[in-house]
Scaffold this motif. Structure first.
Motif, PDB file in Angstrom:
ATOM      1  N   ARG A 187      14.035  13.942  -4.255  1.00 32.41           N
ATOM      2  CA  ARG A 187      14.514  13.245  -4.351  1.00 32.41           C
ATOM      3  C   ARG A 187      14.768  14.727  -6.027  1.00 32.41           C
ATOM      4  NH1 ARG A 187      10.226  11.205  -3.326  1.00 32.41           N
ATOM      5  NH2 ARG A 187       9.086  12.035  -5.872  1.00 32.41           N
TER       6      ARG A 187
ATOM      7  N   ARG B  99      19.089  14.014  -8.354  1.00 32.95           N
ATOM      8  CA  ARG B  99      19.378  14.066  -9.790  1.00 32.95           C
ATOM      9  C   ARG B  99      19.656  15.252  -9.754  1.00 32.95           C
ATOM     10  NH1 ARG B  99      14.208  14.228 -11.511  1.00 32.95           N
ATOM     11  NH2 ARG B  99      14.777  16.866 -12.019  1.00 32.95           N
TER      12      ARG B  99
ATOM     13  N   TYR C 234      14.481   8.805  -8.870  1.00 28.91           N
ATOM     14  CA  TYR C 234      15.386  10.686  -9.354  1.00 28.91           C
ATOM     15  C   TYR C 234      13.800  11.435  -9.939  1.00 28.91           C
ATOM     16  CZ  TYR C 234      19.447   8.083  -7.883  1.00 28.91           C
ATOM     17  OH  TYR C 234      19.668   7.240  -7.155  1.00 28.91           O
TER      18      TYR C 234
END
Length: 249
Positions: free
Chosen positions: A158, A162, A117
């Motif tokens: 990523r 998140r 993340y």
């Protein structure tokens, strides 16, 4: 459908398998992953789900079985209401969740997993991420496939995941989806997958679930189709045989 920061290449053992050649196998690189272009505006769950749905409709002349790995499994589950003709969904390393309520019950979180993340990662981080995806018996070939995919991915992919998890509204209630769908479902994981709480699958209410709550693939970690393709392919063939064709998309 591949997982976070991976690529269609992780399914190479299925495309090479003689026992699967009677099937039409399709895999795509999500935006920002594999050979697909880096387009940050399309990295959020709703855009990725739209990509999956459009690709499925465009490429499938008959009702397909979706095989989704990790984050790709979440996209597959979330797409069920938009793809009513699905023959089945096999989610690999993917516990259905209602975010954020059930995340801690479904997943084990540590510093290695949190790298998936982060936008910016180092070469050392990428090595850790690769190891995190695989079980202790993974071959050098499997490691090379995963490592190459991780190196190709846009870090903003990523970061978008998140941000979506933090916002909450981007993530459908997967517990409601699996409770209400008539589409046959199966859940699988490598027996050495340390990213998941296996007993969480026993708590799921999924009336259309096929077989046991969680099918464990021996001698494999988070990517069982790559680490133990013979066992995984056998599971896939049994699931396909158990799912009658539904109406076309």
């Amino acid at each position: 459908m591949h997982g976070n920061s991976l690529a269609a290449s992780i399914f190479i053992r299925q495309f090479e398998a003689p026992e699967l050649q009677h099937l039409r196998l399709l895999a795509l690189d999500l935006p920002g992953c594999g050979a697909s272009p880096w387009v940050p505006a399309h990295y959020y769950p709703r855009q990725l789900q739209a990509v999956l749905c459009e690709a499925t409709r465009a490429l499938s002349s008959v009702a397909p079985v979706l095989v989704g790995h990790s984050y790709g499994g979440h996209l597959a589950l979330d797409a069920i209401p938009q793809l009513p003709g699905l023959r089945g969904v096999l989610a690999v390393g993917t516990p259905p969740v209602k975010a954020p309520d059930s995340l801690s019950a479904a997943f084990t979180f540590d510093e290695r997993g949190l790298l998936f993340y982060q936008q910016e990662v180092s070469e050392t981080d990428l090595t850790i991420m690769c190891t995190h995806c695989l079980g202790p018996q993974a071959t050098a070939g499997a490691r090379a496939v995963v490592s190459a995919a991780l190196h190709q991915a846009d870090g903003r992919f990523r970061a978008a995941i998140r941000a979506a998890l933090a916002a909450g509204g981007e993530i459908p209630d997967e517990l409601a989806i699996i409770r209400d769908t008539p589409v046959p479902l199966a859940f699988a994981a490598g027996e050495a997958d340390h990213l998941l709480h296996f007993n969480y699958f026993d708590t799921l209410v999924a009336p259309s679930r096929w077989g046991v709550p969680l099918h464990l693939v021996p001698a494999a970690g988070h990517t069982p189709f790559l680490e133990n393709p013979a066992a995984f392919n056998d599971l896939l063939l049994r699931f396909v045989a158990a799912t009658p064709p539904r109406s076309a998309l």
